[in-house]
Design an enzyme around this catalytic site. Structure first.
Site, PDB file in Angstrom:
ATOM      1  N   HIS A 252       0.828  -1.209   0.000  1.00  0.00           N
ATOM      2  CA  HIS A 252       0.000   0.000   0.000  1.00  0.00           C
ATOM      3  C   HIS A 252       0.861   1.257   0.000  1.00  0.00           C
ATOM      4  O   HIS A 252       0.539   2.238  -0.668  1.00  0.00           O
ATOM      5  CB  HIS A 252      -0.912   0.014   1.232  1.00  0.00           C
ATOM      6  CG  HIS A 252      -2.223  -0.676   1.019  1.00  0.00           C
ATOM      7  ND1 HIS A 252      -3.234  -0.137   0.279  1.00  0.00           N
ATOM      8  CD2 HIS A 252      -2.683  -1.877   1.468  1.00  0.00           C
ATOM      9  CE1 HIS A 252      -4.267  -0.959   0.265  1.00  0.00           C
ATOM     10  NE2 HIS A 252      -3.955  -2.022   0.977  1.00  0.00           N
ATOM     11  N   ASP A 353     -10.705  -5.998   0.559  1.00  0.00           N
ATOM     12  CA  ASP A 353     -10.313  -4.757  -0.108  1.00  0.00           C
ATOM     13  C   ASP A 353     -11.013  -4.577  -1.440  1.00  0.00           C
ATOM     14  O   ASP A 353     -11.212  -3.443  -1.888  1.00  0.00           O
ATOM     15  CB  ASP A 353      -8.802  -4.749  -0.345  1.00  0.00           C
ATOM     16  CG  ASP A 353      -8.019  -4.297   0.873  1.00  0.00           C
ATOM     17  OD1 ASP A 353      -8.634  -3.813   1.833  1.00  0.00           O
ATOM     18  OD2 ASP A 353      -6.777  -4.435   0.858  1.00  0.00           O
TER      19      ASP A 353
END
Length: 435
Positions: A252, A353
């Site tokens: 990320h 996600d």
């Protein structure tokens, strides 16, 4: 046994969070004073974009035509899962009423906010899933107007798949503007948009700071820091799967913490052995992010038993919490502080996600100790109401008058007195605050 750190982070997610408050405040003040023109200046400065700001139906159609049918099908699948889960969430919020005393009825109503502003990141990565997560839940909640906002690329505009997803999920307007200027445009009602009642969605430190500053005049889902993830694993866990899950979340960003908590030293050592190779195998941008995150922010902790593991996890209050251990019902019952929980090897944070149905906008930086993630409930206001007969008002008015006088609030007391004198003119009431 004290927790043993085989790998200890020297930094936290907030270590490199620069002081951006003054910069963001100046931008917000400038845009509030200067309106559309000021927002456009910042869009040109930061996004290098001078194109149309509110996408037309023709532009949405053109963007959608660039999305492959395979990706459209995947977006539709994810949207359907998120929508159905959000609908179940909404069904848990019911209008209720109760007769408090004979003749006095009180109730609650769940009312959606009128206008929602959904921020969809598009910088480092194009977060198609964020459009699904934020717009779909606002639509299910019943918001009258939904703006989806995403940063455009120079001379290109918003990623076509984000445009397609936002439109499919129910956005009324799509705003081609990123960063603080995009947040400001939704909050201040620029470009003929309704002023947002709530701002939702992830973003960089500037977006997060803008939401922090604006909170109060507008609602927000949460103030989010860098994403974080924790894996709880016992001797039954597959070290490769554990390592893969840690690396998948480290990509990320350079400051995205990942933590492994286990009661098995051999597992911990094997995972630490595997991680570098898995990082090296990623594409360059992902590799650089994951390498820095693992080097500077990751931790590997060995505990004595599963109770200590659970206690450690609750202290960290991770945004994402994965359990790869035996007796999953025990963990589900025991764990208390997390944004979203993934039980067993057969599920993973990546599922949440992107496509499994639960929302990926979640509390970071240990805020899972006091709040959950984005859901239909975030767009809903729980309000109360009451009505009464005159007989029903009598005991409440008497108690109100006496409590108010004890507090020194004579005006409140007299509002109760007036009703008693009007409704029961021939009766005497003891409305003093003392015996």
């Amino acid at each position: 046994m004290a927790r043993e750190y085989l790998k200890k982070a020297e930094k936290t997610a907030m270590t490199d969070a620069g002081d951006v408050r003054e910069t963001v405040q100046n931008i917000l003040s400038d845009i509030e004073a200067g309106g559309d023109a000021a927002a456009m200046r910042y869009a040109e400065k930061f996004d290098k974009y001078t194109g149309n700001v509110i996408l037309t139906a023709e532009e949405i159609d053109a963007a959608s035509a660039k999305v492959s049918q395979k990706l459209k099908d995947d977006i539709a699948f994810a949207h359907d899962n998120v929508r159905r889960f959000a609908e179940v969430q909404k069904s848990t919020m019911k209008d209720v009423e109760l007769e408090i005393v004979p003749g006095l009825i009180a109730g609650q109503k769940a009312i959606p906010v009128r206008a929602a502003g959904c921020y969809v990141p598009g910088g480092r990565y194009s977060h198609i899933a964020s459009a699904i997560m934020t717009v779909t839940t606002a639509k299910v909640a019943g918001c009258q107007h939904i703006t989806a906002c995403s940063p455009p690329r120079p001379d290109v505009g918003i990623n076509p798949a984000i445009v397609y997803a936002a439109n499919l999920c129910g956005a009324d307007k799509i705003l081609s503007m990123g960063g603080v200027q995009g947040v400001a445009a939704m909050t201040f009602g620029l470009f003929d948009l309704p002023k947002a009642d709530i701002l939702v969605g992830p973003g960089n430190q500037f977006v997060a700071e803008a939401k922090r500053i604006l909170f109060g005049r507008v609602g927000i889902d949460m103030i989010a820091g860098p994403t974080d993830s924790l894996v709880l694993a016992d001797a039954s866990a597959d070290p490769f799967m554990v390592a893969t899950d840690l690396v998948s979340q480290a990509e990320h960003g350079y400051n995205s913490p990942v933590w492994l908590v286990t009661d098995t030293r051999a597992l911990a050592e094997k995972v630490m052995e595997l991680v570098p190779g898995l990082i090296d195998d990623l594409p360059e941008l992902n590799r650089d992010n994951a390498f820095a995150a693992w080097r500077d922010y990751a931790e590997v902790i060995v505990c004595a038993n599963r109770e200590e593991m659970a206690d450690c996890s609750d202290d960290y209050a991770p945004e994402h919490l994965t359990v790869q251990a035996e007796d999953l019902p025990w963990w589900l019952d025991r764990l208390q502080c997390y944004g979203s929980l993934f039980l067993g090897e057969e599920t993973t944070v990546s599922f949440g996600d992107k496509a499994s149905g639960t929302n990926h906008v979640l509390p970071t930086s240990r805020s899972a100790k006091y709040t959950g993630g984005l859901s239909v409930h975030k767009y809903m206001k729980i309000v109360t109401w009451q009505r009464s007969t005159r007989d029903g008002a009598r005991p409440v008015a008497e108690a109100t008058a006496r409590i108010s006088r004890l507090e020194g609030m004579e005006g409140h007391a007299r509002a109760a007195d007036a009703r008693l004198h009007k409704y029961f003119p021939n009766e005497n009431f003891d409305l003093s605050a003392v015996d």
